[in-house]
Each structure stands twice: as structure tokens, then as C-alpha cells.
Design a protein around this motif. Structure first.
Motif, PDB file in Angstrom:
ATOM      1  N   LYS A  62       0.833  -1.206   0.000  1.00  0.00           N
ATOM      2  CA  LYS A  62       0.000   0.000   0.000  1.00  0.00           C
ATOM      3  C   LYS A  62       0.866   1.255   0.000  1.00  0.00           C
ATOM      4  O   LYS A  62       0.551   2.239  -0.677  1.00  0.00           O
ATOM      5  CB  LYS A  62      -0.914   0.017   1.223  1.00  0.00           C
ATOM      6  N   ALA A  63       1.962   1.233   0.770  1.00  0.00           N
ATOM      7  CA  ALA A  63       2.866   2.389   0.806  1.00  0.00           C
ATOM      8  C   ALA A  63       3.497   2.617  -0.559  1.00  0.00           C
ATOM      9  O   ALA A  63       3.610   3.761  -1.016  1.00  0.00           O
ATOM     10  CB  ALA A  63       3.943   2.178   1.869  1.00  0.00           C
ATOM     11  N   ARG A  64       3.889   1.544  -1.223  1.00  0.00           N
ATOM     12  CA  ARG A  64       4.480   1.692  -2.560  1.00  0.00           C
ATOM     13  C   ARG A  64       3.457   2.212  -3.556  1.00  0.00           C
ATOM     14  O   ARG A  64       3.768   3.072  -4.387  1.00  0.00           O
ATOM     15  CB  ARG A  64       5.059   0.361  -3.031  1.00  0.00           C
ATOM     16  N   ASP A  65       2.217   1.729  -3.478  1.00  0.00           N
ATOM     17  CA  ASP A  65       1.166   2.220  -4.373  1.00  0.00           C
ATOM     18  C   ASP A  65       0.891   3.702  -4.146  1.00  0.00           C
ATOM     19  O   ASP A  65       0.742   4.466  -5.100  1.00  0.00           O
ATOM     20  CB  ASP A  65      -0.125   1.430  -4.177  1.00  0.00           C
ATOM     21  N   CYS A  66       0.821   4.112  -2.879  1.00  0.00           N
ATOM     22  CA  CYS A  66       0.581   5.533  -2.575  1.00  0.00           C
ATOM     23  C   CYS A  66       1.730   6.391  -3.084  1.00  0.00           C
ATOM     24  O   CYS A  66       1.516   7.497  -3.582  1.00  0.00           O
ATOM     25  CB  CYS A  66       0.397   5.733  -1.073  1.00  0.00           C
ATOM     26  N   LYS A  67       2.951   5.870  -2.972  1.00  0.00           N
ATOM     27  CA  LYS A  67       4.112   6.626  -3.439  1.00  0.00           C
ATOM     28  C   LYS A  67       4.078   6.799  -4.953  1.00  0.00           C
ATOM     29  O   LYS A  67       4.381   7.866  -5.473  1.00  0.00           O
ATOM     30  CB  LYS A  67       5.400   5.918  -3.001  1.00  0.00           C
TER      31      LYS A  67
END
Length: 113
Positions: A62-67
Motif C-alpha cells: 500500500k505504501a508503494r502504491d501511494c508513493k
């Protein structure tokens, strides 16, 4: 013909104080995907704790997608949560492996006596 006056500006703050320059790059938030993947694989492979380590992988992704989408605040929140869960899972894995190792050593010592 009149002489032309030059404009002079005197900085009132010492260098480095005040607002940050616009050209300084802002460090993107970390996502900890590799650490999460390592914990999940080690958890499933050695100690069957992969189900406890799976949520950190979800938060890392999720953090990578948001980034990628440009939501730096969401990436920072998910990355922080993934880091905390990675620490907890790593400690659980180390304690479990330590317990298994101690159990094996004690069983070997008791079987030889």
C-alpha cells in the motif's frame, strides 16, 4: 546624463537559516517491501509464522502504491505502520528460531546422557 544606481540587497539572516531552498530534494517515504517479503518467506518457510507477517507486506505494498500515485502522506503512514509490524515480526521470528534451537540442543543433550 544621470549616473545609474545599482540595487544592493543585504541578507539579514545567516546562511542556512530560514526557509529551505526549493531546489533541495525531499526524501520520499520508505515502503520496506523487501524486508516484509523476507519476513513473510522466512515465517512461512521456517517457523509457520507467515500469517503473522503477512499484514506488514500488505502495508508495504500500500505504501508503494501511494508513493507511485503521489500520495506522500498516505505512503508515509503505511510505511511507518509496515516498519513497526516488520520490527514486531522480526522479533517474533528471532525468538521462535531461538526457542527451536534451544529445544533441539536440549533434546540432543538429554538423548546422549
Amino acid at each position: 546624463m544621470k549616473p545609474r544606481q545599482a540595487e544592493v540587497s543585504i541578507p539579514l539572516q545567516p546562511p542556512g537559516a530560514g526557509a529551505t531552498p526549493a531546489s533541495s530534494p525531499v526524501e520520499p517515504p520508505r515502503d520496506y517491501v523487501l524486508w516484509s517479503l523476507f519476513n513473510v518467506l522466512l515465517g512461512f518457510g521456517l517457523t509457520f509464522l507467515g500469517c503473522f507477517c503477512f499484514p506488514e507486506l500488505v502495508h508495504s505494498i500500500k505504501a508503494r502504491d501511494c508513493k507511485v500515485l503521489g500520495d506522500m502522506e498516505g505512503a508515509r503512514q503505511h510505511g511507518t505502520r509496515a516498519k513497526a509490524l516488520n520490527i514486531v515480526c522480526s522479533v517474533l521470528l528471532v525468538l521462535t528460531l531461538l526457542g527451536i534451537t534451544i529445544f533441539i540442543i536440549i533434546s540432543i543433550v538429554l538423548s546422549t546422557t
